[in-house]
Design an enzyme around this catalytic site. Structure first.
Site, PDB file in Angstrom:
ATOM      1  N   ARG A  77     -24.975 -13.516  -4.571  1.00  0.00           N
ATOM      2  CA  ARG A  77     -24.164 -12.886  -5.295  1.00  0.00           C
ATOM      3  C   ARG A  77     -23.221 -12.292  -4.157  1.00  0.00           C
ATOM      4  NH1 ARG A  77     -24.645  -7.594  -9.240  1.00  0.00           N
ATOM      5  NH2 ARG A  77     -24.780  -9.325 -10.483  1.00  0.00           N
ATOM      6  N   HIS A 136     -19.550 -15.621 -13.355  1.00  0.00           N
ATOM      7  CA  HIS A 136     -20.979 -14.995 -13.483  1.00  0.00           C
ATOM      8  C   HIS A 136     -21.887 -15.902 -14.503  1.00  0.00           C
ATOM      9  CE1 HIS A 136     -24.138 -12.169 -13.028  1.00  0.00           C
ATOM     10  NE2 HIS A 136     -23.612 -11.002 -13.692  1.00  0.00           N
ATOM     11  N   GLN A 171     -25.153 -14.620 -16.236  1.00  0.00           N
ATOM     12  CA  GLN A 171     -24.927 -13.661 -17.310  1.00  0.00           C
ATOM     13  C   GLN A 171     -24.415 -14.367 -18.993  1.00  0.00           C
ATOM     14  OE1 GLN A 171     -24.765 -10.107 -17.078  1.00  0.00           O
ATOM     15  NE2 GLN A 171     -24.997 -10.371 -19.304  1.00  0.00           N
ATOM     16  N   ASP A 193     -16.092  -5.732 -20.285  1.00  0.00           N
ATOM     17  CA  ASP A 193     -16.757  -5.402 -19.111  1.00  0.00           C
ATOM     18  C   ASP A 193     -16.013  -4.277 -18.376  1.00  0.00           C
ATOM     19  OD1 ASP A 193     -18.236  -5.802 -16.835  1.00  0.00           O
ATOM     20  OD2 ASP A 193     -17.156  -7.338 -16.180  1.00  0.00           O
ATOM     21  N   CYS A 236     -21.821  -6.851 -20.373  1.00  0.00           N
ATOM     22  CA  CYS A 236     -22.969  -7.274 -19.336  1.00  0.00           C
ATOM     23  C   CYS A 236     -23.674  -6.386 -18.490  1.00  0.00           C
ATOM     24  CB  CYS A 236     -22.371  -8.211 -18.525  1.00  0.00           C
ATOM     25  SG  CYS A 236     -20.988  -7.377 -17.243  1.00  0.00           S
ATOM     26  N   ARG A 279     -31.401 -11.694 -19.495  1.00  0.00           N
ATOM     27  CA  ARG A 279     -31.159 -12.310 -18.123  1.00  0.00           C
ATOM     28  C   ARG A 279     -32.574 -12.779 -17.491  1.00  0.00           C
ATOM     29  NH1 ARG A 279     -27.007 -10.246 -15.124  1.00  0.00           N
ATOM     30  NH2 ARG A 279     -27.784 -12.089 -13.821  1.00  0.00           N
TER      31      ARG A 279
HETATM   32  N1   CP Z   1     -24.812  -7.548 -15.354  1.00  0.00           N
HETATM   33  C1   CP Z   1     -25.072  -7.947 -14.103  1.00  0.00           C
HETATM   34  O1   CP Z   1     -25.094  -8.928 -13.578  1.00  0.00           O
HETATM   35  O2   CP Z   1     -25.667  -6.749 -13.698  1.00  0.00           O
HETATM   36  P1   CP Z   1     -26.109  -6.399 -12.387  1.00  0.00           P
HETATM   37  O3   CP Z   1     -24.864  -5.675 -11.268  1.00  0.00           O
HETATM   38  O4   CP Z   1     -26.963  -5.066 -12.290  1.00  0.00           O
HETATM   39  O5   CP Z   1     -27.011  -7.202 -11.622  1.00  0.00           O
HETATM   40  N1  NVA Z   2     -17.080  -7.789 -13.249  1.00  0.00           N
HETATM   41  C1  NVA Z   2     -18.155  -7.006 -12.822  1.00  0.00           C
HETATM   42  C2  NVA Z   2     -19.750  -7.455 -13.286  1.00  0.00           C
HETATM   43  C3  NVA Z   2     -20.719  -6.594 -12.781  1.00  0.00           C
HETATM   44  C4  NVA Z   2     -22.018  -7.422 -13.500  1.00  0.00           C
HETATM   45  C5  NVA Z   2     -17.931  -6.978 -11.536  1.00  0.00           C
HETATM   46  O1  NVA Z   2     -17.891  -7.813 -10.782  1.00  0.00           O
HETATM   47  O2  NVA Z   2     -18.317  -6.004 -10.759  1.00  0.00           O
END
Ligand code: CP
Ligand code: NVA
Length: 302
Positions: free
Chosen positions: A101, A128, A131, A216, A256, A284
């Site tokens: 990530r 993502h 997700q 989101d 999400c 997930r």
């Molecule tokens: N939806 C999601 O990826 O959540 P986190 O940021 O908690 O991993």
């Molecule tokens: N769009 C958000 C998703 C978090 C899971 C971000 O990138 O922070």
């Protein structure tokens, strides 16, 4: 050739459908004796915060008899400028898969290019995809095959929106997107999705008779300095009861998470009867177990 999962298009439509179906099967079976990852290790690199992604990968590896390593830039040599390519070479000689990530899809591509083992995108600036597997599993479980149906994306044309765009073409549904000027999704991804995705003028146009409504956060990780500007730009884009009332009566609501009640979604919607966000979050775990199984040992044929 080593398979990676950096975006949804890394899977064929048949593979994606098989993984999503397998995720539901694993969820039903909950077989503690099935431990295909005994002795295997997943390295997880996080340069951003996470609750769901970290816990689901870590718990999923444990359930399958394997182990997951939580790595951050602060506690590895990545924080002292060791190149991502060298990191990939080393991790892939010690571990069986790598999840990352970060805020750079390009860096993930470079990591994968130098890795002998599968690399999985646990969120980047662009996508993502994990997700999305969980969201598709959730849609199938609640309403059956999404093919031919309509989803409405309300809000920021961000990383999660990009994965929804790729999912529309892959799974044969229509995605209508309402996003304010300046916050539109990638033009290249829209072009690649063709007729599966429609940009529309307003949230009301997007949700009209939709089967699913999804949103989101308006401020993604790394954009905190823009919060005030974004709050102003997204005024009118909250998913509230009035907006949900324009969708089909049996429409479901997805997010999400993490969510900001009173901003992108009203509390009465996310905590209401049409919301499936807790199933979505749970998935997930199952979707990633199915993905890891596909990448490391192959999905069983039945
Ligand atoms: N939806 C999601 O990826 O959540 P986190 O940021 O908690 O991993
Ligand atoms: N769009 C958000 C998703 C978090 C899971 C971000 O990138 O922070």
């Amino acid at each position: 050739m080593t398979r990676h999962f950096l975006e949804l298009t890394d899977l064929s439509a048949a593979e994606a459908r098989r993984i999503v179906a397998r995720a539901s099967a694993l969820k039903q079976l909950r077989d503690p004796g099935y431990r295909p990852f005994t002795g295997r290790t997943l390295a997880m690199i996080f340069t951003k915060s996470s609750t769901r992604t970290r816990v689901s990968f870590e718990a999923g590896m444990a359930r399958f008899g394997g182990h997951a390593l939580f790595l951050t830039t602060a506690t590895t040599q990545l924080g002292r400028d060791e190149p991502i390519a060298d990191t990939a070479r080393v991790l892939s000689r010690m571990c069986d898969a790598i999840m990352i990530r970060n805020d750079s899809q390009a860096q993930q591509v470079e990591l994968a290019a130098h890795s002998r083992v599968p690399v999985i995108n646990g969120l980047s600036d662009m996508h993502h995809p994990c997700q999305m597997l969980a969201d598709l599993q959730c849609w199938f479980e609640h309403r059956g095959d999404p093919a031919g149906k309509v989803a409405a994306w309300i809000g920021d044309g961000n990383n999660v929106c990009h994965s929804w765009i790729q999912a529309a073409k892959k799974f044969g549904f229509t995605l209508r997107i309402a996003a304010p000027p300046g916050y539109l999704p990638s033009a290249d991804l829209l072009k690649a999705a063709g007729l599966s995705v429609q940009m529309v003028a307003s949230p009301a146009d997007a949700v009209r008779d939709a089967d699913l409504v999804v949103t989101d956060t308006w401020t993604s990780m790394g954009q905190e300095a823009e919060t005030q500007r974004r709050l102003a730009a997204f005024a009118g884009y909250q998913v509230d009861d009035a907006l949900m009332g324009k969708a089909r009566p049996d429409a479901i609501f997805m997010h999400c998470l993490p969510a900001h009640r009173g901003e992108e979604v009203a509390a009465s919607v996310i905590d209401g009867a049409q919301s499936v966000v807790w199933d979505e979050a749970e998935n997930r775990l199952w979707a990633q177990m199915a993905l890891l199984e596909f990448l490391l040992v192959g999905t069983p044929s039945s």
